[in-house]
Write a protein that holds these residues in place. Sequence first.
Motif, PDB file in Angstrom:
ATOM      1  N   PRO A  53      40.201  30.296  53.907  1.00  0.00           N
ATOM      2  CA  PRO A  53      39.878  29.106  53.109  1.00  0.00           C
ATOM      3  C   PRO A  53      39.638  27.856  53.947  1.00  0.00           C
ATOM      4  O   PRO A  53      38.940  26.943  53.508  1.00  0.00           O
ATOM      5  N   ALA A  54      40.188  27.809  55.167  1.00  0.00           N
ATOM      6  CA  ALA A  54      40.067  26.611  56.000  1.00  0.00           C
ATOM      7  C   ALA A  54      38.816  26.622  56.881  1.00  0.00           C
ATOM      8  O   ALA A  54      38.434  25.589  57.420  1.00  0.00           O
ATOM      9  N   VAL A  55      38.178  27.795  57.031  1.00  0.00           N
ATOM     10  CA  VAL A  55      37.015  27.885  57.918  1.00  0.00           C
ATOM     11  C   VAL A  55      35.867  27.050  57.358  1.00  0.00           C
ATOM     12  O   VAL A  55      35.548  27.097  56.166  1.00  0.00           O
ATOM     13  N   VAL A  56      35.233  26.254  58.223  1.00  0.00           N
ATOM     14  CA  VAL A  56      34.098  25.420  57.803  1.00  0.00           C
ATOM     15  C   VAL A  56      32.876  25.792  58.639  1.00  0.00           C
ATOM     16  O   VAL A  56      32.980  26.111  59.827  1.00  0.00           O
ATOM     17  N   ARG A  57      31.718  25.731  57.997  1.00  0.00           N
ATOM     18  CA  ARG A  57      30.468  25.974  58.713  1.00  0.00           C
ATOM     19  C   ARG A  57      29.931  24.637  59.194  1.00  0.00           C
ATOM     20  O   ARG A  57      29.771  23.686  58.408  1.00  0.00           O
ATOM     21  N   LEU A  58      29.642  24.568  60.479  1.00  0.00           N
ATOM     22  CA  LEU A  58      29.233  23.304  61.088  1.00  0.00           C
ATOM     23  C   LEU A  58      27.729  23.051  60.982  1.00  0.00           C
ATOM     24  O   LEU A  58      27.292  21.917  61.134  1.00  0.00           O
ATOM     25  N   ASN A  59      26.941  24.099  60.720  1.00  0.00           N
ATOM     26  CA  ASN A  59      25.479  23.937  60.657  1.00  0.00           C
ATOM     27  C   ASN A  59      24.903  24.707  59.479  1.00  0.00           C
ATOM     28  O   ASN A  59      24.207  25.713  59.661  1.00  0.00           O
ATOM     29  N   PRO A  60      25.181  24.294  58.238  1.00  0.00           N
ATOM     30  CA  PRO A  60      24.689  25.028  57.067  1.00  0.00           C
ATOM     31  C   PRO A  60      23.183  25.252  57.128  1.00  0.00           C
ATOM     32  O   PRO A  60      22.423  24.343  57.456  1.00  0.00           O
ATOM     33  N   GLU A  62      21.445  27.005  59.209  1.00  0.00           N
ATOM     34  CA  GLU A  62      20.894  27.286  60.527  1.00  0.00           C
ATOM     35  C   GLU A  62      21.498  28.563  61.091  1.00  0.00           C
ATOM     36  O   GLU A  62      22.581  28.981  60.706  1.00  0.00           O
ATOM     37  N   LEU A  63      20.757  29.170  62.025  1.00  0.00           N
ATOM     38  CA  LEU A  63      21.221  30.364  62.721  1.00  0.00           C
ATOM     39  C   LEU A  63      21.065  30.173  64.223  1.00  0.00           C
ATOM     40  O   LEU A  63      20.085  29.558  64.667  1.00  0.00           O
ATOM     41  N   PRO A  64      21.988  30.681  65.050  1.00  0.00           N
ATOM     42  CA  PRO A  64      23.228  31.352  64.625  1.00  0.00           C
ATOM     43  C   PRO A  64      24.176  30.382  63.931  1.00  0.00           C
ATOM     44  O   PRO A  64      24.186  29.184  64.229  1.00  0.00           O
ATOM     45  N   ALA A  65      24.971  30.925  62.988  1.00  0.00           N
ATOM     46  CA  ALA A  65      25.913  30.089  62.246  1.00  0.00           C
ATOM     47  C   ALA A  65      27.069  29.698  63.150  1.00  0.00           C
ATOM     48  O   ALA A  65      27.588  30.512  63.906  1.00  0.00           O
ATOM     49  N   ARG A  66      27.488  28.431  63.048  1.00  0.00           N
ATOM     50  CA  ARG A  66      28.606  27.928  63.846  1.00  0.00           C
ATOM     51  C   ARG A  66      29.754  27.589  62.908  1.00  0.00           C
ATOM     52  O   ARG A  66      29.575  26.872  61.912  1.00  0.00           O
ATOM     53  N   PHE A  67      30.938  28.118  63.226  1.00  0.00           N
ATOM     54  CA  PHE A  67      32.109  27.923  62.381  1.00  0.00           C
ATOM     55  C   PHE A  67      33.243  27.318  63.201  1.00  0.00           C
ATOM     56  O   PHE A  67      33.295  27.440  64.429  1.00  0.00           O
ATOM     57  N   SER A  68      34.175  26.680  62.476  1.00  0.00           N
ATOM     58  CA  SER A  68      35.375  26.106  63.100  1.00  0.00           C
ATOM     59  C   SER A  68      36.524  26.227  62.107  1.00  0.00           C
ATOM     60  O   SER A  68      36.294  26.235  60.892  1.00  0.00           O
ATOM     61  N   PRO A  69      37.783  26.323  62.609  1.00  0.00           N
ATOM     62  CA  PRO A  69      38.925  26.339  61.688  1.00  0.00           C
ATOM     63  C   PRO A  69      39.258  24.964  61.136  1.00  0.00           C
ATOM     64  O   PRO A  69      40.102  24.831  60.271  1.00  0.00           O
ATOM     65  N   ASP A  70      38.549  23.944  61.630  1.00  0.00           N
ATOM     66  CA  ASP A  70      38.833  22.564  61.215  1.00  0.00           C
ATOM     67  C   ASP A  70      37.615  21.727  61.607  1.00  0.00           C
ATOM     68  O   ASP A  70      37.079  21.882  62.707  1.00  0.00           O
ATOM     69  N   PRO A  71      37.131  20.819  60.724  1.00  0.00           N
ATOM     70  CA  PRO A  71      35.945  20.031  61.062  1.00  0.00           C
ATOM     71  C   PRO A  71      36.087  19.251  62.360  1.00  0.00           C
ATOM     72  O   PRO A  71      35.103  19.048  63.071  1.00  0.00           O
TER      73      PRO A  71
END
Length: 339
Positions: A53-60, A62-71
């Motif tokens: 639930p905490a994972v955020v996508r940093l580049n909606p 776009e590919l490759p998708a970049r994720f982080s556990p916190d903005p």
Amino acid sequence: MTALQEYQRLECTGLWRDRPDGQRREVIVSFGEATLVISEMRSERALTHWSLPAVVRLNPGELPARFSPDPDGDEELELDDEAMIAAVSKVHTLIEARRPHPGRLRTALLGSALAGVCAALLFWVPNALVTHTAAALPFAKRQAIGRAALADLTRLTGQPCAASEGQDALGRLHDRLLGPAGEIFVLPEGLKRSAVLPGGIVLLSRALVEDQDTPEVAAGEVLAADLRRVAQDPMVAILRHAGIRATFRLLTTGDLPNGSVDGYGEELLSANVEPATEKALLDRFRAAGVASGPYAYFLDPTGESVLALIEADPFRAVSSNRPVMSDADWVSLQGICRG
């Protein structure tokens, strides 16, 4: 099992880094019931767990998708596997669909915080707010704050020792003693013995691995440090350092103000360490399958003040069926600061 019924198992490879200036590493990404597990390619040792639930996508989009556990977190994961990207997106879609009112969680937290502050004005302002906030934080946020505190500490100790084979051995030692969640770091200087930070981070002095003949002393210090973590949450000490205003902001917004942990390194290195009781240590050594005698003689070479740890050593008469680590791993660990 995974968080989505259509997947019994879902894994892919990705590129992960633990800090903005860190080198990207190819890792295995596993989609679980509540977390993304990021593991090393060779050893499959878990490097970190991200709450889904905490994972955020940093580049909606776009590919490759970049994720982080916190903005605002340091860690980042790149994925190009469409199934994994879609699964993470679907989890967030389901969470939003089941949420009756947008922002309800933040509103509830804010209402709880305001009610708590009103009561605190009459009874227990600083300590209760700090302990309540520390207890409410998810693991990913605790780990992010722990890493920020470690970054401040390295001003005084130098960067953690990072020889690759030693790091692999250290990871296996962590899994052996504490399980997969968290990390152990060896610091090259400044630290007398050990310390703990939020997010399951254990810090060891270089001398504990380089100046000892066997791994039992380092293992004992890890177990003793973890006992201190259980007895006194290290997050509480950081929030007291940050102050009431910063703690209140963390509770209400989910983030500490910039610079809140600056200077905590000096405080951590100078803190008085409350030793664990001998009974607690013996119970922990017994559960971990580690002999307590070598650690006792490390604490007091005469043995006079640690007789209970020596005489009640759970493996004094017989060898443990579970060695602390292999000879090869011990040699690698002793060289972790020489790479």
